[in-house]
Design a protein around this motif. Sequence first.
Motif, PDB file in Angstrom:
ATOM      1  N   ASN A   4       0.597  -1.105  -0.284  1.00  0.00           N
ATOM      2  CA  ASN A   4      -0.124   0.023   0.005  1.00  0.00           C
ATOM      3  C   ASN A   4       0.769   1.539  -0.288  1.00  0.00           C
ATOM      4  N   SER A   5       2.311   0.790  -0.346  1.00  0.00           N
ATOM      5  CA  SER A   5       3.250   2.303  -0.386  1.00  0.00           C
ATOM      6  C   SER A   5       3.979   1.880  -1.128  1.00  0.00           C
ATOM      7  N   VAL A   6       3.835   2.689  -2.522  1.00  0.00           N
ATOM      8  CA  VAL A   6       5.380   2.285  -4.057  1.00  0.00           C
ATOM      9  C   VAL A   6       5.231   3.678  -3.729  1.00  0.00           C
ATOM     10  N   PHE A   7       6.017   3.348  -5.430  1.00  0.00           N
ATOM     11  CA  PHE A   7       7.099   4.681  -6.040  1.00  0.00           C
ATOM     12  C   PHE A   7       6.159   4.358  -7.241  1.00  0.00           C
ATOM     13  N   VAL A   8       6.234   5.213  -8.227  1.00  0.00           N
ATOM     14  CA  VAL A   8       5.061   5.953  -9.032  1.00  0.00           C
ATOM     15  C   VAL A   8       5.594   4.421  -9.900  1.00  0.00           C
ATOM     16  N   GLY A   9       5.085   3.844 -11.071  1.00  0.00           N
ATOM     17  CA  GLY A   9       5.541   2.647 -11.431  1.00  0.00           C
ATOM     18  C   GLY A   9       5.396   1.760 -11.192  1.00  0.00           C
ATOM     19  N   SER A  52      -2.632  -6.734 -12.212  1.00  0.00           N
ATOM     20  CA  SER A  52      -1.568  -5.305 -11.042  1.00  0.00           C
ATOM     21  C   SER A  52      -1.866  -3.909 -11.531  1.00  0.00           C
ATOM     22  N   LEU A  53      -1.744  -2.993 -10.977  1.00  0.00           N
ATOM     23  CA  LEU A  53      -1.251  -1.387 -11.158  1.00  0.00           C
ATOM     24  C   LEU A  53      -0.363  -1.323 -10.741  1.00  0.00           C
ATOM     25  N   TYR A  54      -0.321  -0.319 -12.094  1.00  0.00           N
ATOM     26  CA  TYR A  54       1.274   0.777 -11.986  1.00  0.00           C
ATOM     27  C   TYR A  54       0.847   2.046 -11.770  1.00  0.00           C
ATOM     28  N   PRO A  55       0.485   2.914  -9.967  1.00  0.00           N
ATOM     29  CA  PRO A  55       0.611   4.095 -10.575  1.00  0.00           C
ATOM     30  C   PRO A  55       1.453   4.994 -11.838  1.00  0.00           C
ATOM     31  N   LEU A  56       1.174   6.029 -12.184  1.00  0.00           N
ATOM     32  CA  LEU A  56       1.037   6.949 -13.277  1.00  0.00           C
ATOM     33  C   LEU A  56       1.511   8.315 -12.850  1.00  0.00           C
ATOM     34  N   LYS A  57       1.125   8.655 -11.484  1.00  0.00           N
ATOM     35  CA  LYS A  57       1.455   9.736 -10.889  1.00  0.00           C
ATOM     36  C   LYS A  57       2.043   9.815  -9.119  1.00  0.00           C
ATOM     37  N   PRO A  58       2.578  10.711  -8.710  1.00  0.00           N
ATOM     38  CA  PRO A  58       2.417  10.344  -7.058  1.00  0.00           C
ATOM     39  C   PRO A  58       1.583  10.711  -6.241  1.00  0.00           C
ATOM     40  N   ARG A  87     -20.129  -5.500  -2.907  1.00  0.00           N
ATOM     41  CA  ARG A  87     -19.245  -4.319  -3.066  1.00  0.00           C
ATOM     42  C   ARG A  87     -18.172  -4.682  -2.244  1.00  0.00           C
ATOM     43  N   ALA A  88     -17.052  -4.164  -2.364  1.00  0.00           N
ATOM     44  CA  ALA A  88     -16.038  -3.935  -1.722  1.00  0.00           C
ATOM     45  C   ALA A  88     -15.386  -3.136  -1.913  1.00  0.00           C
ATOM     46  N   ASP A  89     -15.413  -1.918  -0.855  1.00  0.00           N
ATOM     47  CA  ASP A  89     -14.894  -0.705   0.417  1.00  0.00           C
ATOM     48  C   ASP A  89     -13.635   0.091  -0.942  1.00  0.00           C
ATOM     49  N   PRO A  90     -12.905   0.951  -1.681  1.00  0.00           N
ATOM     50  CA  PRO A  90     -11.366   1.615  -2.043  1.00  0.00           C
ATOM     51  C   PRO A  90     -10.924   1.456  -1.248  1.00  0.00           C
ATOM     52  N   ILE A  91      -9.870   1.140  -1.783  1.00  0.00           N
ATOM     53  CA  ILE A  91      -8.559   1.353  -0.915  1.00  0.00           C
ATOM     54  C   ILE A  91      -7.490   2.884  -1.937  1.00  0.00           C
ATOM     55  N   GLN A  92      -6.344   2.824  -0.715  1.00  0.00           N
ATOM     56  CA  GLN A  92      -5.761   4.194  -0.589  1.00  0.00           C
ATOM     57  C   GLN A  92      -4.762   4.381  -0.201  1.00  0.00           C
ATOM     58  N   VAL A  93      -4.295   3.911  -1.706  1.00  0.00           N
ATOM     59  CA  VAL A  93      -2.324   4.195  -1.605  1.00  0.00           C
ATOM     60  C   VAL A  93      -1.444   5.202  -1.468  1.00  0.00           C
ATOM     61  N   ASN A  94      -0.615   4.745  -1.004  1.00  0.00           N
ATOM     62  CA  ASN A  94       0.889   6.185  -0.776  1.00  0.00           C
ATOM     63  C   ASN A  94       1.860   6.043  -1.767  1.00  0.00           C
ATOM     64  N   VAL A  95       2.065   6.641  -3.357  1.00  0.00           N
ATOM     65  CA  VAL A  95       2.905   7.013  -3.954  1.00  0.00           C
ATOM     66  C   VAL A  95       4.221   7.921  -3.325  1.00  0.00           C
ATOM     67  N   LYS A  96       4.990   7.333  -3.994  1.00  0.00           N
ATOM     68  CA  LYS A  96       5.622   8.786  -3.827  1.00  0.00           C
ATOM     69  C   LYS A  96       6.971   8.811  -4.870  1.00  0.00           C
ATOM     70  N   LEU A 132     -11.394   3.728 -13.762  1.00  0.00           N
ATOM     71  CA  LEU A 132      -9.717   3.614 -12.498  1.00  0.00           C
ATOM     72  C   LEU A 132      -8.826   4.400 -13.694  1.00  0.00           C
ATOM     73  N   GLU A 133      -8.381   5.936 -12.235  1.00  0.00           N
ATOM     74  CA  GLU A 133      -7.937   6.402 -13.319  1.00  0.00           C
ATOM     75  C   GLU A 133      -6.451   6.229 -12.162  1.00  0.00           C
ATOM     76  N   GLY A 134      -5.441   6.831 -13.117  1.00  0.00           N
ATOM     77  CA  GLY A 134      -4.239   7.422 -12.625  1.00  0.00           C
ATOM     78  C   GLY A 134      -3.169   6.341 -12.433  1.00  0.00           C
ATOM     79  N   PHE A 135      -3.578   4.518 -12.878  1.00  0.00           N
ATOM     80  CA  PHE A 135      -3.032   3.365 -12.859  1.00  0.00           C
ATOM     81  C   PHE A 135      -3.126   3.352 -14.450  1.00  0.00           C
ATOM     82  N   TRP A 136      -1.692   2.178 -14.165  1.00  0.00           N
ATOM     83  CA  TRP A 136      -1.624   1.864 -15.527  1.00  0.00           C
ATOM     84  C   TRP A 136      -2.277   0.186 -15.128  1.00  0.00           C
ATOM     85  N   GLN A 137      -2.988  -0.423 -16.134  1.00  0.00           N
ATOM     86  CA  GLN A 137      -3.478  -1.838 -15.398  1.00  0.00           C
ATOM     87  C   GLN A 137      -3.689  -2.957 -16.555  1.00  0.00           C
TER      88      GLN A 137
END
Length: 618
Positions: free
Chosen positions: A184-189, A245-251, A300-309, A214-219
């Motif tokens: 739940n804590s990753v770098f960009v990409g 697999s999700l790859y965040p595109l921005k911090p 339904r399942a709740d959304p998840i927040q991820v900290n992107v560095k 889905l916005e802000g991620f490469w899926q």
Amino acid sequence: MVETPIWNKHYSDVIKRSSKGAGGFKLARLKGVSLFSGLASKLVCVVVWLCLVSYAHSQPRLTSSVSSRTGQVSDTFLFTVTFEGSDQQVVPQLSAGGDFQVSYLGPKTVIEMNNGKIRTQLSFIYSLTPTRSGALRTPEVQVEMNGALLTANPIEITITDTTIEGLDDAPLSNTFLKHTGQPNSVFVGQQILNTLSLYTRNNLRRIKLDDSALEGFWQEKISGSNNHERSLGGLRYSVIDISRSLYPLKPGVLTIPERSISCDVVESRRPSLSSMLDPFSDKFFQDFFGSSRVTHRTLRADPIQVNVKPLAEQPTALRKYSPVVPIVGQTNMNIEYSGVPLKAGESKELSITITSSGNLKPLKTLLFESNLDFKVYPGDISETQNLVGGELIMMKKFHYTVVPLKSGLLRVPSPKLSHFNTLTEQYELLSGEDIALVVSANSAFNQSHSQVSKGKEALPNTITTIPTLPPIITAPKLSYQPDSLATKVNGVLNPRLVLAVFGLLAIIVGGIFVSVTKWIKGTDNRRMIKNLHNSATLDEVQEHFFDWLKEILKVDPAGCTYNDLRAYAKDRLAENRILPEIVLVLDKLESIKYGQQTQSTSLNELSSMVISIVKDYK
């Protein structure tokens, strides 16, 4: 302008070759023997391979498999022991061990008939329940048959403790969803494994996944689903894991939106006596004919927040080795090629495999250092994906062709690739071992290459013409000579037989002529492809391409515009599948000529496209 038919050119080439005398016939005979021996060796290999496959399938085999190689202490695994190759009844013996509790579920038999032979496959299915966490091993299996002992080795399974956040204190229903994203804590990409787990103790039908935008991620989707069992609160649940697999595109703090599943839940229930006695009740037929109830539900399942560095700034020296989107994760490079020596001007195939837990989709090519001792031509690219240890591992294989331009021991520097290492939190330069080529001299190639490098054209092949002697005048007969054997046979032969013999000879000669024509055409194509490989400028590529179009379209490109050539191609190759590729090459050449593209970025691309067209033309 009158064009000479292509077959006339090939026919004249054959006549010129035949003027070399008996050496030409000897060479043709050697080529025929070589072709026959090659076909014979291939036939022998096929027969041996079929015999080996038949022998392998006829031998009894014992194998074992498990439903998953990873899981938790609360999971249940299916362990399958399969015996095939004989119709003899066997009983497998499982070794005792404390890693799993083993219970027998039942057998499964499959009978197949292939080429008149019956093949039996008998499977024994067991349930394995882990007794602890760690690296556990399934039981070893043995079967005794005709005095021989067949063995299936244990399989290692990695078991972790049962940890499901948010379910320890909450009351559990018969069907619910669990949504996770790790880490739940990753770098960009950096990769995030997003898993939606469906827990149920009921029968489910028409399961449909309904995802939000889905916005802000490469899926990247992970094909298939992982089905297993899990124990929660003393209850056994069937679990279906659907992962991506999700790859965040921005911090920043990004949100993986809620996920939902719609399905029909089949629940068993007791019939109501009042409804069964009331024929006018809405539940009369349900209670009278069945004891189950089907309910359509949306879970339904709740959304998840991820900290992107954010990523650190990439050093300037490494930027040229990085794709447009940096690769973030553990990355490896493997280079494969044959060590067989070759001559200057010949080609060698090599493959480079990049394996990474990061996103390899934006990676389109690898960068080789330029060198005057060799040329590198790109080929096909293949991709595979596997889920290993809770991560999606991407593998991308690049195929290249290396052509050495001089003899000696050449070292082709390995391509380099920049990636961000999440363990060290910095950019690293990935490189393999240099490619070593043992290259022998090739006098014909060296002469042609040296003349081309000096701006001279290669010398044409010279043919020595043998002078024709005047005919010898035979003197008339001065005395009586008896008829020869040929004369006697000539008088006895039937004219129909003579015509039949001449017809058969004509068919044989025609077949030989067609074969020689095809062989010569293939030689011209190979020569054209070799010239394209050795082209150093776009003008050379265009010249070879126009020479090929001249033979195919029966028109002189020197007096035509690009529009004229496109029109001729569409008119005379309307039904040919390479027409779009020819038009595309003409478009690119035109755009380069008028300054819309640079030559440095288009040479390799154009030469590869023209080579593909020449190979595919029929």
